[in-house]
Design an enzyme around this catalytic site. Sequence first.
Site, PDB file in Angstrom:
ATOM      1  N   CYS A   1       6.350  -0.340   6.762  1.00 52.62           N
ATOM      2  CA  CYS A   1       5.920   0.829   5.999  1.00 52.62           C
ATOM      3  C   CYS A   1       7.055   1.242   5.072  1.00 52.62           C
ATOM      4  CB  CYS A   1       5.589   1.968   6.965  1.00 52.62           C
ATOM      5  SG  CYS A   1       5.100   3.503   6.171  1.00 52.62           S
ATOM      6  N   LEU A   2       6.721   1.589   3.831  1.00 54.99           N
ATOM      7  CA  LEU A   2       7.759   2.007   2.890  1.00 54.99           C
ATOM      8  C   LEU A   2       8.472   3.269   3.368  1.00 54.99           C
ATOM      9  CD1 LEU A   2       5.925   1.348  -0.499  1.00 54.99           C
ATOM     10  CD2 LEU A   2       7.801   0.019   0.496  1.00 54.99           C
TER      11      LEU A   2
ATOM     12  N   HIS B   1      -3.839   1.115   7.998  1.00 56.99           N
ATOM     13  CA  HIS B   1      -2.504   1.716   7.932  1.00 56.99           C
ATOM     14  C   HIS B   1      -2.479   2.894   6.952  1.00 56.99           C
ATOM     15  CE1 HIS B   1       2.082   1.212   7.696  1.00 56.99           C
ATOM     16  NE2 HIS B   1       1.805   2.022   6.681  1.00 56.99           N
ATOM     17  N   GLU B   2      -3.043   2.677   5.758  1.00 58.55           N
ATOM     18  CA  GLU B   2      -2.984   3.729   4.742  1.00 58.55           C
ATOM     19  C   GLU B   2      -3.877   4.908   5.115  1.00 58.55           C
ATOM     20  OE1 GLU B   2      -0.609   3.590   2.741  1.00 58.55           O
ATOM     21  OE2 GLU B   2      -0.175   1.480   3.068  1.00 58.55           O
TER      22      GLU B   2
ATOM     23  N   HIS C   1      -2.157   7.238   7.389  1.00 57.23           N
ATOM     24  CA  HIS C   1      -1.215   8.154   6.724  1.00 57.23           C
ATOM     25  C   HIS C   1      -1.904   9.465   6.356  1.00 57.23           C
ATOM     26  CE1 HIS C   1       2.638   6.179   6.156  1.00 57.23           C
ATOM     27  NE2 HIS C   1       2.076   5.089   5.681  1.00 57.23           N
TER      28      HIS C   1
ATOM     29  N   GLN D   1       3.088   9.891   1.073  1.00 58.54           N
ATOM     30  CA  GLN D   1       4.397   9.223   1.072  1.00 58.54           C
ATOM     31  C   GLN D   1       5.242   9.588  -0.134  1.00 58.54           C
ATOM     32  OE1 GLN D   1       2.532   5.183   2.071  1.00 58.54           O
ATOM     33  NE2 GLN D   1       4.560   5.043   2.994  1.00 58.54           N
TER      34      GLN D   1
ATOM     35  N   GLY E   1       0.831  -1.195   0.000  1.00 58.77           N
ATOM     36  CA  GLY E   1       0.000   0.000   0.000  1.00 58.77           C
ATOM     37  C   GLY E   1       0.868   1.247   0.000  1.00 58.77           C
TER      38      GLY E   1
HETATM   39 ZN   LIG Z   1       2.946   3.257   5.536  1.00 61.46          ZN
END
Ligand SMILES: [Zn+2]
Length: 158
Positions: free
Chosen positions: A91-92, A133-134, A137, A51, A46
């Site tokens: 997480c990226l 999670h997304e 963000h 991000q 995701g």
């Molecule tokens: Zn993330």
Amino acid sequence: MAIREIREIGDEILTKRSKEVKEMTPRVQTLIEDMIDTMYKSGGVGLAAVQVGVLKRIVVIDCSEDGDELHVLINPKIVETSGEQTGQEGCLSVPGKSGEVTRPNYAKVVFLDENMQPAELEGTELLARAICHECDHLDGKLYVDLVEGDLVDVNTEN
Ligand SMILES: [Zn+2]
């Protein structure tokens, strides 16, 4: 199609609240395409627009093994959750780390699709985790604040 640079923890933008998307424009369409490319290239499940440095309420998610269950969520809002799951999350924007996080085991989210039409998605397990999670963000929240115990190092395969 382009890969965009992923902002990492410590970058102030990741703590900011993203703004609602009012209309689909060529610019927004390009952003979505780039987010999809960036997510797949990075091996993530995701990615939120913030991000890649854009404060718009857009997330892309694909939790499938084969990368063929893509979801594009514009202005997503979680309307229902139930149950509980505890597991490792990454997480990226927090490269090389993971931590144990408890999330709902089921989540239902309403959103606009790429045609700005209302849509909804229900997910359990990994998909529910990714939705939560997304969406976090978009409100400037990172999973690291939810981790029970310590962040641990993970082996990255590149
Ligand atoms: Zn993330």
